[in-house]
Design a protein around this motif. Structure first.
Motif, PDB file in Angstrom:
ATOM      1  N   GLN A  61     -80.171  22.743 -35.898  1.00  0.00           N
ATOM      2  CA  GLN A  61     -80.568  21.992 -37.085  1.00  0.00           C
ATOM      3  C   GLN A  61     -79.760  20.724 -37.274  1.00  0.00           C
ATOM      4  OE1 GLN A  61     -80.513  24.934 -40.244  1.00  0.00           O
ATOM      5  NE2 GLN A  61     -81.887  26.186 -39.009  1.00  0.00           N
ATOM      6  N   SER A  62     -78.534  20.711 -36.786  1.00  0.00           N
ATOM      7  CA  SER A  62     -77.672  19.562 -37.065  1.00  0.00           C
ATOM      8  C   SER A  62     -77.600  18.580 -35.900  1.00  0.00           C
ATOM      9  CB  SER A  62     -76.262  20.041 -37.446  1.00  0.00           C
ATOM     10  OG  SER A  62     -75.665  20.686 -36.349  1.00  0.00           O
ATOM     11  N   GLY A  63     -78.327  18.882 -34.825  1.00  0.00           N
ATOM     12  CA  GLY A  63     -78.433  17.893 -33.754  1.00  0.00           C
ATOM     13  C   GLY A  63     -77.342  17.942 -32.695  1.00  0.00           C
ATOM     14  N   SER A  64     -76.460  18.945 -32.745  1.00  0.00           N
ATOM     15  CA  SER A  64     -75.442  18.991 -31.691  1.00  0.00           C
ATOM     16  C   SER A  64     -75.845  19.949 -30.557  1.00  0.00           C
ATOM     17  CB  SER A  64     -74.078  19.372 -32.269  1.00  0.00           C
ATOM     18  OG  SER A  64     -74.189  20.437 -33.183  1.00  0.00           O
ATOM     19  N   ILE A  65     -77.073  20.441 -30.610  1.00  0.00           N
ATOM     20  CA  ILE A  65     -77.505  21.420 -29.606  1.00  0.00           C
ATOM     21  C   ILE A  65     -77.586  20.810 -28.210  1.00  0.00           C
ATOM     22  CG2 ILE A  65     -79.997  21.087 -30.038  1.00  0.00           C
ATOM     23  CD1 ILE A  65     -78.346  24.468 -29.214  1.00  0.00           C
ATOM     24  N   ALA A  66     -78.002  19.550 -28.108  1.00  0.00           N
ATOM     25  CA  ALA A  66     -78.200  18.945 -26.784  1.00  0.00           C
ATOM     26  C   ALA A  66     -76.898  18.941 -25.980  1.00  0.00           C
ATOM     27  CB  ALA A  66     -78.739  17.524 -26.923  1.00  0.00           C
ATOM     28  N   GLU A  67     -75.826  18.578 -26.664  1.00  0.00           N
ATOM     29  CA  GLU A  67     -74.544  18.520 -25.966  1.00  0.00           C
ATOM     30  C   GLU A  67     -74.095  19.919 -25.525  1.00  0.00           C
ATOM     31  OE1 GLU A  67     -70.038  16.819 -26.639  1.00  0.00           O
ATOM     32  OE2 GLU A  67     -71.391  16.950 -28.348  1.00  0.00           O
ATOM     33  N   ILE A  68     -74.350  20.913 -26.385  1.00  0.00           N
ATOM     34  CA  ILE A  68     -73.993  22.294 -26.057  1.00  0.00           C
ATOM     35  C   ILE A  68     -74.827  22.788 -24.868  1.00  0.00           C
ATOM     36  CG2 ILE A  68     -74.037  24.681 -26.922  1.00  0.00           C
ATOM     37  CD1 ILE A  68     -73.379  23.519 -29.706  1.00  0.00           C
ATOM     38  N   TRP A  87     -68.012  30.569 -29.033  1.00  0.00           N
ATOM     39  CA  TRP A  87     -67.238  29.454 -29.590  1.00  0.00           C
ATOM     40  C   TRP A  87     -65.915  29.993 -30.103  1.00  0.00           C
ATOM     41  CZ3 TRP A  87     -68.848  26.540 -34.690  1.00  0.00           C
ATOM     42  CH2 TRP A  87     -67.940  25.497 -34.931  1.00  0.00           C
ATOM     43  N   ARG A  88     -64.840  29.505 -29.492  1.00  0.00           N
ATOM     44  CA  ARG A  88     -63.510  29.892 -29.978  1.00  0.00           C
ATOM     45  C   ARG A  88     -63.077  28.871 -31.014  1.00  0.00           C
ATOM     46  NH1 ARG A  88     -61.061  30.181 -25.457  1.00  0.00           N
ATOM     47  NH2 ARG A  88     -61.100  32.384 -24.987  1.00  0.00           N
ATOM     48  N   HIS A  89     -63.339  29.209 -32.282  1.00  0.00           N
ATOM     49  CA  HIS A  89     -63.008  28.284 -33.371  1.00  0.00           C
ATOM     50  C   HIS A  89     -61.517  28.383 -33.658  1.00  0.00           C
ATOM     51  CE1 HIS A  89     -62.839  26.658 -37.453  1.00  0.00           C
ATOM     52  NE2 HIS A  89     -63.994  26.064 -37.193  1.00  0.00           N
ATOM     53  N   PRO A  90     -60.845  27.230 -33.805  1.00  0.00           N
ATOM     54  CA  PRO A  90     -59.385  27.262 -33.959  1.00  0.00           C
ATOM     55  C   PRO A  90     -58.909  28.053 -35.174  1.00  0.00           C
ATOM     56  CG  PRO A  90     -60.282  25.043 -34.361  1.00  0.00           C
ATOM     57  CD  PRO A  90     -61.378  25.868 -33.761  1.00  0.00           C
ATOM     58  N   VAL A  91     -59.709  28.148 -36.236  1.00  0.00           N
ATOM     59  CA  VAL A  91     -59.289  28.865 -37.440  1.00  0.00           C
ATOM     60  C   VAL A  91     -60.054  30.172 -37.613  1.00  0.00           C
ATOM     61  CG1 VAL A  91     -59.107  28.767 -39.956  1.00  0.00           C
ATOM     62  CG2 VAL A  91     -58.680  26.702 -38.580  1.00  0.00           C
ATOM     63  N   ARG A  92     -61.364  30.137 -37.401  1.00  0.00           N
ATOM     64  CA  ARG A  92     -62.195  31.318 -37.668  1.00  0.00           C
ATOM     65  C   ARG A  92     -62.251  32.321 -36.537  1.00  0.00           C
ATOM     66  NH1 ARG A  92     -66.834  29.396 -41.583  1.00  0.00           N
ATOM     67  NH2 ARG A  92     -65.936  27.450 -42.258  1.00  0.00           N
ATOM     68  N   GLY A  93     -61.697  31.962 -35.403  1.00  0.00           N
ATOM     69  CA  GLY A  93     -61.752  32.878 -34.274  1.00  0.00           C
ATOM     70  C   GLY A  93     -63.071  32.761 -33.535  1.00  0.00           C
ATOM     71  N   ILE A  94     -63.451  33.836 -32.846  1.00  0.00           N
ATOM     72  CA  ILE A  94     -64.617  33.744 -31.970  1.00  0.00           C
ATOM     73  C   ILE A  94     -65.914  33.899 -32.761  1.00  0.00           C
ATOM     74  CG2 ILE A  94     -65.811  34.870 -30.049  1.00  0.00           C
ATOM     75  CD1 ILE A  94     -62.839  35.383 -28.999  1.00  0.00           C
ATOM     76  N   ILE A  95     -66.786  32.921 -32.617  1.00  0.00           N
ATOM     77  CA  ILE A  95     -68.065  32.915 -33.324  1.00  0.00           C
ATOM     78  C   ILE A  95     -69.183  33.144 -32.311  1.00  0.00           C
ATOM     79  CG2 ILE A  95     -69.587  31.569 -34.835  1.00  0.00           C
ATOM     80  CD1 ILE A  95     -67.185  30.028 -35.800  1.00  0.00           C
ATOM     81  N   PRO A  96     -70.055  34.153 -32.567  1.00  0.00           N
ATOM     82  CA  PRO A  96     -71.135  34.455 -31.610  1.00  0.00           C
ATOM     83  C   PRO A  96     -72.265  33.422 -31.691  1.00  0.00           C
ATOM     84  CG  PRO A  96     -71.273  35.929 -33.503  1.00  0.00           C
ATOM     85  CD  PRO A  96     -70.035  35.088 -33.700  1.00  0.00           C
ATOM     86  N   PRO A  97     -73.058  33.310 -30.609  1.00  0.00           N
ATOM     87  CA  PRO A  97     -74.097  32.283 -30.555  1.00  0.00           C
ATOM     88  C   PRO A  97     -75.146  32.428 -31.652  1.00  0.00           C
ATOM     89  CG  PRO A  97     -74.321  33.840 -28.737  1.00  0.00           C
ATOM     90  CD  PRO A  97     -72.997  34.107 -29.378  1.00  0.00           C
ATOM     91  N   ARG A 144     -69.590  19.685 -33.946  1.00  0.00           N
ATOM     92  CA  ARG A 144     -69.805  18.395 -33.297  1.00  0.00           C
ATOM     93  C   ARG A 144     -68.711  18.076 -32.284  1.00  0.00           C
ATOM     94  NH1 ARG A 144     -71.097  15.712 -38.444  1.00  0.00           N
ATOM     95  NH2 ARG A 144     -72.855  17.089 -38.724  1.00  0.00           N
ATOM     96  N   ASN A 145     -67.523  18.616 -32.516  1.00  0.00           N
ATOM     97  CA  ASN A 145     -66.415  18.322 -31.603  1.00  0.00           C
ATOM     98  C   ASN A 145     -66.055  19.492 -30.683  1.00  0.00           C
ATOM     99  OD1 ASN A 145     -65.942  15.738 -32.898  1.00  0.00           O
ATOM    100  ND2 ASN A 145     -65.177  16.980 -34.616  1.00  0.00           N
ATOM    101  N   ALA A 146     -66.787  20.598 -30.843  1.00  0.00           N
ATOM    102  CA  ALA A 146     -66.397  21.822 -30.125  1.00  0.00           C
ATOM    103  C   ALA A 146     -66.432  21.643 -28.610  1.00  0.00           C
ATOM    104  CB  ALA A 146     -67.301  22.983 -30.543  1.00  0.00           C
ATOM    105  N   VAL A 147     -67.465  20.952 -28.112  1.00  0.00           N
ATOM    106  CA  VAL A 147     -67.586  20.790 -26.662  1.00  0.00           C
ATOM    107  C   VAL A 147     -66.433  19.970 -26.111  1.00  0.00           C
ATOM    108  CG1 VAL A 147     -68.952  19.782 -24.795  1.00  0.00           C
ATOM    109  CG2 VAL A 147     -70.086  21.108 -26.587  1.00  0.00           C
TER     110      VAL A 147
END
Ligand code: C2E
Ligand code: MG
Ligand code: MG
Ligand code: MG
Length: 277
Positions: A82-89, A63-73, A32-35
């Motif tokens: 599913q969680s509704g943050s797709i529009a902003e992305i 997505w460069r996650h601060p703890v988990r590193g790079i997460i693929p799409p 939710r805060n990644a963007v």
């Protein structure tokens, strides 16, 4: 005793599921805060003409996650949907891809993947118009990649959406062709500028007569409709030469170039690499 162990196993199983659920909740929350935290970025993968000319780059989000590193799409786009943050992305990807492409030193096309949710949105054409205006990118340099799934849900609505997008002067590609419903009716109904053969068919070229038959049929069908075909996921010279022989128009895959950041040198290196072939 056995009963006891059984319970232990169930408890272990349950706690593993708990953990999974907690992980997912945490990812949803972080997403939710990644963007706004600037954790997303785009990589670009080259698409070339069969004669070796570099035509376009496909934008692929990471997505460069601060703890988990790079997460693929593949891992976070479904969660975002599913969680509704797709529009902003989606908004961010479209704007960023247009903005970056507008600054390239060659006027190449940029291909942007559109999520099902984004395609269904009422104002997709307005969103695209704004991205073009704010970035200064020429409409003819933007291609949206949609998948078969978004077309069959509501054909008449999808048709209106496509027409309003086409009216802006942008291009539309059908991504992952062959993996969805592959209904021939929408090949006829929709104004597609390009069909992308899914990499699962490309992967077994040279080993399986069946995938060759499918690839050949898709190319024949598309050409019959006057639509160029791009093959994705090309990894070997064998796959490449079969595709060239079968009349495939455009190529994309690790053999040509992996997704990466776009330094200027890379743009020109890729352009000349296969120019001889
Ligand atoms: P796609 O649009 O079909 O993109 C092709 C995927 O195949 C990319 O994975 C790419 O890195 C990978 N690929 C390309 N060439 C090869 C190859 O030669 N061999 C192999 N094994 N793989 C290859 P990636 O970047 O992980 O993206 C996966 C999917 O996530 C994409 O499939 C697309 O559906 C989705 N996606 C990516 N970026 C975005 C985005 O910005 N927005 C949305 N909504 N979806 C995105
Ligand atoms: Mg794609
Ligand atoms: Mg694809
Ligand atoms: Mg694919």
């Amino acid at each position: 005793r056995a009963k006891h162990e059984g319970r232990g196993a169930i408890r272990l199983f349950t706690s593993a599921m708990d953990q999974q659920l907690r992980d997912r909740r945490a990812l949803e929350h972080d997403l939710r805060n990644a963007v706004e935290r600037g954790e997303l970025y785009l990589e670009y993968q080259p698409q070339q003409h069969r004669d070796g000319t570099l035509m376009a780059y496909e934008a692929l989000v990471r997505w460069r996650h601060p703890v988990r590193g790079i997460i693929p799409p593949g891992e976070f786009i479904p969660i975002a949907e599913q969680s509704g943050s797709i529009a902003e992305i989606d908004d961010w990807v479209l704007m960023e891809a247009c903005r970056e492409a507008a600054s390239w030193d060659q006027p190449l096309r940029v291909a942007v993947n559109v999520s099902a949710a984004q395609f269904r949105r009422e104002n997709l054409d307005g969103q695209v118009r704004r991205a073009l205006r704010d970035s200064g990118l020429a409409a003819a340099r933007l291609e949206l990649e949609i998948t078969e799934g978004v077309l069959i849900e509501d054909m008449s609505r999808a048709k209106r959406t496509m027409q309003s997008l086409k009216a802006l002067g942008i291009l539309i590609a059908l991504d992952d062709f062959g993996t969805g419903y592959s209904s021939l009716s929408y090949l006829e109904a929709f104004p597609l500028d390009r069909i992308k053969i899914d990499r699962s068919f490309v992967a077994s070229l040279g080993q399986s007569e069946r995938s060759l038959a499918i690839v050949r049929a898709v190319i024949g069908l598309a050409h019959g409709l006057g639509v160029p075909v791009l093959a994705e996921g090309i990894e070997t010279e064998t796959q490449m030469s079969v595709l060239v022989q079968e009349g495939c128009d455009e190529m994309q895959g690790y053999l040509i170039g992996r997704p990466g950041s776009l330094a200027r040198s890379r743009q020109s290196k890729n352009a000349s690499r296969r120019a001889a072939s």
